[in-house]
Write a protein that holds these residues in place. Structure first.
Motif, PDB file in Angstrom:
ATOM      1  N   SER A  88      32.026 -28.471 -62.130  1.00 21.77           N
ATOM      2  CA  SER A  88      33.441 -28.512 -61.772  1.00 21.77           C
ATOM      3  C   SER A  88      33.847 -27.225 -61.070  1.00 21.77           C
ATOM      4  O   SER A  88      33.124 -26.212 -61.111  1.00 21.77           O
ATOM      5  N   ALA A  89      35.028 -27.255 -60.474  1.00 22.87           N
ATOM      6  CA  ALA A  89      35.552 -26.045 -59.845  1.00 22.87           C
ATOM      7  C   ALA A  89      35.745 -24.939 -60.871  1.00 22.87           C
ATOM      8  O   ALA A  89      35.479 -23.762 -60.592  1.00 22.87           O
ATOM      9  N   ARG A  90      36.198 -25.306 -62.064  1.00 27.81           N
ATOM     10  CA  ARG A  90      36.410 -24.298 -63.106  1.00 27.81           C
ATOM     11  C   ARG A  90      35.096 -23.640 -63.512  1.00 27.81           C
ATOM     12  O   ARG A  90      35.030 -22.417 -63.690  1.00 27.81           O
ATOM     13  N   ASP A  91      34.044 -24.433 -63.654  1.00 29.00           N
ATOM     14  CA  ASP A  91      32.743 -23.857 -63.985  1.00 29.00           C
ATOM     15  C   ASP A  91      32.200 -23.029 -62.822  1.00 29.00           C
ATOM     16  O   ASP A  91      31.567 -21.982 -63.037  1.00 29.00           O
ATOM     17  N   ALA A  92      32.439 -23.493 -61.587  1.00 26.81           N
ATOM     18  CA  ALA A  92      31.999 -22.735 -60.414  1.00 26.81           C
ATOM     19  C   ALA A  92      32.696 -21.372 -60.361  1.00 26.81           C
ATOM     20  O   ALA A  92      32.087 -20.363 -59.998  1.00 26.81           O
ATOM     21  N   LEU A  93      33.962 -21.338 -60.740  1.00 25.67           N
ATOM     22  CA  LEU A  93      34.696 -20.072 -60.812  1.00 25.67           C
ATOM     23  C   LEU A  93      34.127 -19.192 -61.915  1.00 25.67           C
ATOM     24  O   LEU A  93      33.900 -17.990 -61.722  1.00 25.67           O
ATOM     25  N   LEU A  94      33.877 -19.784 -63.075  1.00 20.75           N
ATOM     26  CA  LEU A  94      33.349 -19.036 -64.216  1.00 20.75           C
ATOM     27  C   LEU A  94      32.014 -18.382 -63.872  1.00 20.75           C
ATOM     28  O   LEU A  94      31.758 -17.232 -64.257  1.00 20.75           O
ATOM     29  N   HIS A  95      31.174 -19.091 -63.112  1.00 17.35           N
ATOM     30  CA  HIS A  95      29.832 -18.588 -62.823  1.00 17.35           C
ATOM     31  C   HIS A  95      29.764 -17.743 -61.556  1.00 17.35           C
ATOM     32  O   HIS A  95      28.708 -17.193 -61.252  1.00 17.35           O
ATOM     33  N   GLY A  96      30.840 -17.631 -60.792  1.00 14.49           N
ATOM     34  CA  GLY A  96      30.861 -16.730 -59.650  1.00 14.49           C
ATOM     35  C   GLY A  96      30.673 -17.369 -58.293  1.00 14.49           C
ATOM     36  O   GLY A  96      30.596 -16.666 -57.282  1.00 14.49           O
ATOM     37  N   LEU A  97      30.628 -18.699 -58.233  1.00 18.62           N
ATOM     38  CA  LEU A  97      30.495 -19.366 -56.939  1.00 18.62           C
ATOM     39  C   LEU A  97      31.803 -19.343 -56.165  1.00 18.62           C
ATOM     40  O   LEU A  97      31.809 -19.359 -54.936  1.00 18.62           O
ATOM     41  N   LEU A  98      32.920 -19.301 -56.885  1.00 22.99           N
ATOM     42  CA  LEU A  98      34.254 -19.322 -56.281  1.00 22.99           C
ATOM     43  C   LEU A  98      35.027 -18.054 -56.614  1.00 22.99           C
ATOM     44  O   LEU A  98      34.763 -17.389 -57.623  1.00 22.99           O
ATOM     45  N   SER A  99      36.014 -17.757 -55.751  1.00 27.36           N
ATOM     46  CA  SER A  99      36.916 -16.627 -55.989  1.00 27.36           C
ATOM     47  C   SER A  99      38.168 -17.057 -56.739  1.00 27.36           C
ATOM     48  O   SER A  99      38.675 -16.328 -57.591  1.00 27.36           O
ATOM     49  N   LYS A 100      38.697 -18.241 -56.389  1.00 30.47           N
ATOM     50  CA  LYS A 100      39.929 -18.744 -56.995  1.00 30.47           C
ATOM     51  C   LYS A 100      39.853 -20.262 -57.094  1.00 30.47           C
ATOM     52  O   LYS A 100      39.260 -20.915 -56.234  1.00 30.47           O
ATOM     53  N   VAL A 101      40.501 -20.810 -58.114  1.00 30.13           N
ATOM     54  CA  VAL A 101      40.700 -22.251 -58.234  1.00 30.13           C
ATOM     55  C   VAL A 101      42.191 -22.492 -58.457  1.00 30.13           C
ATOM     56  O   VAL A 101      42.802 -21.861 -59.333  1.00 30.13           O
ATOM     57  N   VAL A 102      42.761 -23.378 -57.661  1.00 28.10           N
ATOM     58  CA  VAL A 102      44.194 -23.647 -57.727  1.00 28.10           C
ATOM     59  C   VAL A 102      44.423 -25.150 -57.658  1.00 28.10           C
ATOM     60  O   VAL A 102      43.548 -25.903 -57.207  1.00 28.10           O
ATOM     61  N   PRO A 103      45.584 -25.632 -58.082  1.00 29.16           N
ATOM     62  CA  PRO A 103      45.902 -27.049 -57.886  1.00 29.16           C
ATOM     63  C   PRO A 103      45.868 -27.402 -56.396  1.00 29.16           C
ATOM     64  O   PRO A 103      46.135 -26.557 -55.536  1.00 29.16           O
ATOM     65  N   GLU A 104      45.542 -28.660 -56.113  1.00 28.79           N
ATOM     66  CA  GLU A 104      45.385 -29.086 -54.725  1.00 28.79           C
ATOM     67  C   GLU A 104      46.606 -28.763 -53.880  1.00 28.79           C
ATOM     68  O   GLU A 104      46.482 -28.322 -52.727  1.00 28.79           O
ATOM     69  N   GLU A 105      47.799 -28.940 -54.435  1.00 30.88           N
ATOM     70  CA  GLU A 105      49.022 -28.718 -53.661  1.00 30.88           C
ATOM     71  C   GLU A 105      49.246 -27.240 -53.326  1.00 30.88           C
ATOM     72  O   GLU A 105      50.036 -26.915 -52.440  1.00 30.88           O
ATOM     73  N   ARG A 106      48.524 -26.337 -53.990  1.00 33.55           N
ATOM     74  CA  ARG A 106      48.678 -24.909 -53.714  1.00 33.55           C
ATOM     75  C   ARG A 106      47.512 -24.331 -52.916  1.00 33.55           C
ATOM     76  O   ARG A 106      47.493 -23.130 -52.616  1.00 33.55           O
ATOM     77  N   LEU A 107      46.546 -25.172 -52.552  1.00 27.22           N
ATOM     78  CA  LEU A 107      45.321 -24.668 -51.934  1.00 27.22           C
ATOM     79  C   LEU A 107      45.592 -23.955 -50.612  1.00 27.22           C
ATOM     80  O   LEU A 107      45.118 -22.834 -50.384  1.00 27.22           O
ATOM     81  N   GLU A 108      46.343 -24.592 -49.746  1.00 29.24           N
ATOM     82  CA  GLU A 108      46.596 -23.979 -48.437  1.00 29.24           C
ATOM     83  C   GLU A 108      47.428 -22.709 -48.570  1.00 29.24           C
ATOM     84  O   GLU A 108      47.170 -21.709 -47.886  1.00 29.24           O
ATOM     85  N   ALA A 109      48.423 -22.728 -49.441  1.00 24.88           N
ATOM     86  CA  ALA A 109      49.270 -21.554 -49.619  1.00 24.88           C
ATOM     87  C   ALA A 109      48.473 -20.379 -50.181  1.00 24.88           C
ATOM     88  O   ALA A 109      48.642 -19.234 -49.748  1.00 24.88           O
ATOM     89  N   GLU A 110      47.600 -20.646 -51.152  1.00 26.36           N
ATOM     90  CA  GLU A 110      46.810 -19.569 -51.744  1.00 26.36           C
ATOM     91  C   GLU A 110      45.797 -19.012 -50.755  1.00 26.36           C
ATOM     92  O   GLU A 110      45.599 -17.794 -50.667  1.00 26.36           O
ATOM     93  N   THR A 111      45.149 -19.909 -49.986  1.00 22.32           N
ATOM     94  CA  THR A 111      44.209 -19.445 -48.964  1.00 22.32           C
ATOM     95  C   THR A 111      44.936 -18.631 -47.904  1.00 22.32           C
ATOM     96  O   THR A 111      44.438 -17.599 -47.451  1.00 22.32           O
TER      97      THR A 111
END
Length: 321
Positions: free
Chosen positions: A224-247
């Motif tokens: 999952s995205a949460r596990d990918a964040l936990l293990h270092g594959l991702l920098s941030k995980v956000v709800p879909e509606e906030r993805l563009e704003a956060e990026t």
């Protein structure tokens, strides 16, 4: 705001994501098969390039033509002082499913297969000027995609909203920053179709702990995205509606820094990661000295002492020249 661009020799229309307040907008219109590249201008001087994988019917598979288009868009005007950040995103529910398996049948032959994997992963021959960190591509070498991302002088951000598997997961792992929606998943499932994800394993194995990478490679089970964040594959995980704003917020913060300082720091970081501790500290110390020799490096220190905002030149100029 709507913008028109050509894809597959047809005219399409798309609403692009919100830009920064008081922003101008410039589109680089390009004709290509699988990838769209748009330059977006922020505050009239700071350019972020958005590259969109645009073959959702084929799950944005990284075919040879897709890789070559992506490589060209990454390299376009890369030494322009106005270019500050590149964002890679995708159309459709799949960020990228990895290599196009139809290109990997025995009918294509081993030489074609080598060309596909070299284009995707082989180390590019890139020359760096000692203090300027401007990139010049050897005319006799082909810059390749995954390592090219890390060799570019500007940060590359992956914006993921969906499934990223095999070489698609490798693409995410190769980017400097990765922001994903909470519905995204990541996998290296090649083992399940008889093609072990050896090349994706290079990037994934450098992003996550070894045992996590090996489980992904041996089983092909998505994380999952949460596990990918936990293990270092991702920098941030956000709800879909906030993805563009956060990026967009991450890109805006990058644009607010000095381009030559960011370029120097990015190159120094990737260089020391392949070195032992003592060599890494020695290389990083030299990078700090080089940073202090930049006009923008001295401007930042003066601004801090004078309690004001720095005024960056965004030019790789040396105070000793």
């Amino acid at each position: 705001m709507n913008a028109a661009y050509f894809v597959r020799s047809k005219l399409y229309f798309c609403t692009f994501w919100p830009l920064y307040s008081l922003s101008g907008l410039v589109f680089l219109l390009c004709i290509c098969w699988n990838v769209m590249s748009i330059n977006e201008t922020c505050a009239f001087t700071h350019v972020r390039r958005r590259i969109i994988l645009n073959n959702p019917r084929k799950r944005n598979a990284l075919s040879l033509s897709m890789l070559e288009s992506l490589r060209g868009d990454l390299l376009a005007d890369v030494d322009s002082p106005d270019l500050r950040v590149i964002i890679i995103s995708a159309e459709g529910p799949v960020f990228s499913s990895g290599h196009d398996l139809r290109e990997l049948t025995s009918a294509r032959g081993p030489e074609y297969h080598r060309r596909v994997f070299r284009t995707c992963t082989q180390v590019s021959r890139v020359l760096r000027a000692a203090f300027f960190f401007r990139f010049f591509i050897d005319a006799f070498a082909v810059a390749q995609v995954m390592t090219l991302i890390q060799d570019l002088p500007v940060p590359v951000i992956a914006m993921v909203n969906g499934v990223a598997t095999a070489a698609g997961c490798q693409l995410v792992a190769s980017c400097d920053v990765a922001v994903a929606s909470d519905k995204s998943t990541f996998a290296t499932p090649g083992v399940n179709v008889g093609l072990f994800c050896s090349t994706p394993g290079v990037a994934v194995g450098r992003a996550v702990p070894g045992k996590v990478a090996m489980e992904m490679l041996f089983t092909g089970t998505p994380i999952s995205a949460r596990d990918a964040l936990l293990h270092g594959l991702l920098s941030k995980v956000v709800p879909e509606e906030r993805l563009e704003a956060e990026t967009s917020a991450v890109a805006r913060r990058v644009c607010g820094a000095s381009r030559p300082v960011v370029a120097l720091g990015k190159a120094a970081f990737h260089r020391q990661m392949s070195q032992g501790r003592d060599a890494a500290y020695a290389a990083a110390s030299e990078a700090m000295v080089d940073n202090l020799a930049l006009r923008d490096g001295q401007e930042g220190i003066r601004a801090f002492v004078e309690k004001r905002e720095p005024v960056w030149s965004h030019r790789a100029e040396n105070v000793h020249d």
